[in-house]
Scaffold this motif. Structure first.
Motif, PDB file in Angstrom:
ATOM      1  N   ASP A  55       8.807   7.038   7.173  1.00 18.70           N
ATOM      2  CA  ASP A  55       8.896   7.220   5.722  1.00 18.70           C
ATOM      3  C   ASP A  55       7.518   7.089   5.067  1.00 18.70           C
ATOM      4  N   VAL A  56       6.528   7.736   5.661  1.00 18.41           N
ATOM      5  CA  VAL A  56       5.150   7.644   5.145  1.00 18.41           C
ATOM      6  C   VAL A  56       5.035   8.291   3.758  1.00 18.41           C
ATOM      7  N   ASP A  57       4.036   7.873   3.014  1.00 14.38           N
ATOM      8  CA  ASP A  57       3.789   8.429   1.683  1.00 14.38           C
ATOM      9  C   ASP A  57       2.772   9.564   1.734  1.00 14.38           C
ATOM     10  N   MET A  58       1.908   9.524   2.756  1.00 21.19           N
ATOM     11  CA  MET A  58       0.810  10.500   2.818  1.00 21.19           C
ATOM     12  C   MET A  58       0.587  10.874   4.287  1.00 21.19           C
ATOM     13  N   VAL A  59       0.161  12.103   4.496  1.00 22.36           N
ATOM     14  CA  VAL A  59      -0.135  12.523   5.877  1.00 22.36           C
ATOM     15  C   VAL A  59      -1.406  13.361   5.905  1.00 22.36           C
ATOM     16  N   GLY A  60      -2.228  13.079   6.922  1.00 22.68           N
ATOM     17  CA  GLY A  60      -3.380  13.926   7.209  1.00 22.68           C
ATOM     18  C   GLY A  60      -3.294  14.288   8.676  1.00 22.68           C
ATOM     19  N   MET A  61      -3.222  15.548   8.975  1.00 16.80           N
ATOM     20  CA  MET A  61      -3.207  15.930  10.395  1.00 16.80           C
ATOM     21  C   MET A  61      -3.944  17.253  10.550  1.00 16.80           C
ATOM     22  N   GLY A  62      -4.478  17.439  11.724  1.00 16.65           N
ATOM     23  CA  GLY A  62      -5.234  18.657  11.936  1.00 16.65           C
ATOM     24  C   GLY A  62      -5.470  18.866  13.413  1.00 16.65           C
ATOM     25  N   PRO A  63      -6.097  19.990  13.747  1.00 17.08           N
ATOM     26  CA  PRO A  63      -6.309  20.316  15.157  1.00 17.08           C
ATOM     27  C   PRO A  63      -7.261  19.343  15.839  1.00 17.08           C
ATOM     28  N   PHE A  64      -6.996  19.077  17.091  1.00 16.66           N
ATOM     29  CA  PHE A  64      -7.975  18.382  17.936  1.00 16.66           C
ATOM     30  C   PHE A  64      -9.103  19.364  18.236  1.00 16.66           C
ATOM     31  N   ILE A  65     -10.340  18.884  18.104  1.00 19.80           N
ATOM     32  CA  ILE A  65     -11.491  19.732  18.432  1.00 19.80           C
ATOM     33  C   ILE A  65     -12.378  18.953  19.396  1.00 19.80           C
ATOM     34  N   GLU A  66     -12.588  19.525  20.552  1.00 20.39           N
ATOM     35  CA  GLU A  66     -13.309  18.789  21.593  1.00 20.39           C
ATOM     36  C   GLU A  66     -14.757  18.514  21.187  1.00 20.39           C
ATOM     37  N   HIS A  67     -15.257  17.371  21.610  1.00 18.23           N
ATOM     38  CA  HIS A  67     -16.644  16.994  21.337  1.00 18.23           C
ATOM     39  C   HIS A  67     -17.333  16.755  22.679  1.00 18.23           C
ATOM     40  N   GLU A  68     -18.448  17.401  22.836  1.00 17.90           N
ATOM     41  CA  GLU A  68     -19.171  17.402  24.115  1.00 17.90           C
ATOM     42  C   GLU A  68     -19.457  16.008  24.680  1.00 17.90           C
ATOM     43  N   ASP A  69     -19.743  15.063  23.784  1.00 23.30           N
ATOM     44  CA  ASP A  69     -20.151  13.736  24.267  1.00 23.30           C
ATOM     45  C   ASP A  69     -18.993  12.755  24.346  1.00 23.30           C
ATOM     46  N   THR A  70     -17.810  13.261  24.651  1.00 23.28           N
ATOM     47  CA  THR A  70     -16.650  12.364  24.773  1.00 23.28           C
ATOM     48  C   THR A  70     -15.937  12.610  26.106  1.00 23.28           C
ATOM     49  N   TYR A 128       0.829  -1.214   0.000  1.00 23.74           N
ATOM     50  CA  TYR A 128       0.000   0.000   0.000  1.00 23.74           C
ATOM     51  C   TYR A 128       0.866   1.269   0.000  1.00 23.74           C
ATOM     52  N   ASN A 129       0.326   2.357  -0.532  1.00 22.52           N
ATOM     53  CA  ASN A 129       0.792   3.705  -0.186  1.00 22.52           C
ATOM     54  C   ASN A 129       0.315   3.885   1.254  1.00 22.52           C
ATOM     55  N   VAL A 130       1.201   4.237   2.155  1.00 23.57           N
ATOM     56  CA  VAL A 130       0.821   4.278   3.564  1.00 23.57           C
ATOM     57  C   VAL A 130       0.701   5.723   4.055  1.00 23.57           C
ATOM     58  N   GLY A 131      -0.421   5.984   4.720  1.00 23.24           N
ATOM     59  CA  GLY A 131      -0.631   7.324   5.259  1.00 23.24           C
ATOM     60  C   GLY A 131      -0.811   7.281   6.769  1.00 23.24           C
ATOM     61  N   SER A 132      -0.368   8.337   7.434  1.00 30.11           N
ATOM     62  CA  SER A 132      -0.608   8.440   8.875  1.00 30.11           C
ATOM     63  C   SER A 132      -0.773   9.919   9.232  1.00 30.11           C
ATOM     64  N   GLY A 133      -0.786  10.188  10.516  1.00 29.27           N
ATOM     65  CA  GLY A 133      -0.949  11.583  10.924  1.00 29.27           C
ATOM     66  C   GLY A 133      -1.265  11.665  12.396  1.00 29.27           C
ATOM     67  N   VAL A 134      -1.381  12.879  12.878  1.00 31.88           N
ATOM     68  CA  VAL A 134      -1.606  13.115  14.306  1.00 31.88           C
ATOM     69  C   VAL A 134      -2.630  14.229  14.501  1.00 31.88           C
ATOM     70  N   MET A 135      -3.120  14.304  15.738  1.00 32.95           N
ATOM     71  CA  MET A 135      -3.961  15.452  16.102  1.00 32.95           C
ATOM     72  C   MET A 135      -3.095  16.469  16.846  1.00 32.95           C
ATOM     73  N   ILE A 136      -3.481  17.722  16.726  1.00 37.18           N
ATOM     74  CA  ILE A 136      -2.640  18.805  17.228  1.00 37.18           C
ATOM     75  C   ILE A 136      -3.436  19.633  18.244  1.00 37.18           C
ATOM     76  N   GLY A 137      -2.872  19.740  19.444  1.00 35.71           N
ATOM     77  CA  GLY A 137      -3.562  20.494  20.493  1.00 35.71           C
ATOM     78  C   GLY A 137      -4.394  19.595  21.399  1.00 35.71           C
ATOM     79  N   LEU A 138      -3.971  18.334  21.521  1.00 36.25           N
ATOM     80  CA  LEU A 138      -4.662  17.398  22.426  1.00 36.25           C
ATOM     81  C   LEU A 138      -4.426  17.802  23.876  1.00 36.25           C
ATOM     82  N   PRO A 139      -5.330  17.407  24.761  1.00 34.39           N
ATOM     83  CA  PRO A 139      -5.026  17.631  26.174  1.00 34.39           C
ATOM     84  C   PRO A 139      -3.703  16.928  26.515  1.00 34.39           C
TER      85      PRO A 139
END
Ligand code: 5AD
Ligand code: SF4
Ligand code: FES
Length: 365
Positions: A226-241, A197-208
């Protein structure tokens, strides 16, 4: 500090200390970082942005990640599975509109029925498009057999975000049990690579509990993997978690967004020819979040093709955009946004990561 930044930005490799400094950059220094990452993007991946039409196949999930709005423990969302016909309609839309690829994303399930349903969908999408549509899966952790089966059925990219590369932090944002095992997740990324596979990973930013030092390590982790693709973005809190209880200790949203942009820019400089997504979570905080991400280094956008009636049951986080806009509206909106960012759209191309092609020396198209 400015001359110092110039010197660091020209280095071949960033150290952890360099990354911490750059993630903290403000004013002129931050501008210099963004100018450099935009130059690298232009030079190595050009100004073409590739569309991946996203279908959020099902919100049924067997896991309980402490940050996610569709975790098994949340009884509020009505659980759904998109029908085969709806998925094929979305595939047809992608084809008719020149999107080179689709992403099928879902809550995590590994029962036989689900695995086979995905197999059938993959085969039918391939058949319908005469192999023209590339397919990315984002279906969480599965057995090696399943990864192989889906690869044979025509999926050729797989995304599994590590969420954070710090083991201790990982267990603060997930239950500490076999279903949420850090080592299994890391191993999944290795297995996917071995399978082809083309392998993608990523992280959340601004976690507690997350620090800039953690994020600098995340960048080094993605590079080392050595990932091929990355998706990352801000952590956004969700009320029911469960993580909602820490909402008052989070960085302000604007800061989470700002650090996310710097993460994208730095990763572009560190991994010049990979694919980086301008993620929807960026737009949940800033109306022009995705354009801003494109400007500093991202080159992938995932227009939502999920039938509108399901969208409010796929709220991983709050303020998720495009709840009422159907596929055509999102297409028009995104085309305009991409042009505003000064980029073009790579119609009718898979747009696999150049990094993958180079490593394997055998582009698939
Ligand atoms: N905020 C931001 N991103 C989230 N995800 C899940 N919950 C949230 C949240 N509250 C992301 C995770 C997951 C991806 C599908 O969505 O990174 O891997
Ligand atoms: Fe399920 Fe993914 Fe949400 Fe975790 S992040 S609860 S695996 S949908
Ligand atoms: Fe969906 Fe803008 S991307 S409305």
């Amino acid at each position: 500090m400015s001359d110092f930044i110039d010197t660091i930005l020209l280095k071949q490799e960033f150290s952890h200390a360099d990354l911490v400094l750059l993630l903290n950059a403000l004013g002129q220094d931050k501008k210099k970082l963004f100018t450099r990452s935009a130059e690298i993007k232009k030079q190595y991946v050009g100004n073409k942005v590739y569309f991946r039409g996203l279908v959020e196949l099902s919100n049924i999930c067997s896991k309980n990640c402490l940050y996610c709005g569709i975790r098994a423990g949340n009884t509020k969302p009505e659980r759904y599975m998109v029908t085969e016909e709806e998925v094929l309609d979305a595939a047809q839309f992608a084809l008719d509109n020149g999107y080179g690829s689709m992403v099928l994303q879902s809550g995590e399930r590994s029962d036989e029925q689900f695995v086979d349903t995905v197999s059938t969908l993959l085969q039918k999408i391939k058949e319908l498009s005469g192999g023209k549509l590339g397919i990315t899966l984002s279906m969480g952790e599965q057995t090696e057999k399943t990864y192989r089966q889906w690869y044979a059925d025509g999926a050729h990219r797989y995304l599994i975000r590590i969420e954070t590369s710090d083991r201790e932090l990982y267990y603060k944002i997930h239950p500490n049990n076999k279903k949420h095992d850090f080592d299994i997740r890391i191993n999944a990324l290795k297995l996917l690579r071995e399978i082809g596979y083309n392998v993608g990973s990523g992280v959340m930013i601004g976690l507690p509990f997350q620090t800039i030092e953690h994020l600098a390590n995340d960048l080094l982790f993605l590079k080392q993997l050595d990932v091929d693709m990355v998706g990352m973005g801000p952590f956004i809190e969700h009320e029911d978690t469960p993580l909602y209880e820490f909402k008052d200790s989070l960085w302000p949203k604007k800061e989470r967004f700002d650090v996310s942009l710097k993460m994208v820019a730095l990763l572009r400089i560190m991994m010049k020819d990979i694919n980086i997504a301008a993620t929807t979570a960026m737009q949940a905080i800033d109306k022009q979040g995705r354009e801003k991400a494109l400007k500093v280094g991202a080159n992938i956008i995932m227009p939502n093709l999920t039938p509108v009636k399901y969208r409010e049951d796929y709220l991983l986080y709050e303020d998720k955009p495009c709840l009422d806009e159907d596929a055509s509206e999102c297409r028009n909106c995104l085309e305009a946004r991409i042009h505003m960012a000064g980029d073009e759209i790579g119609f009718n191309e898979w747009g696999d990561s150049k990094h993958f092609a180079k490593r394997n020396n055998s582009p698939k198209e």
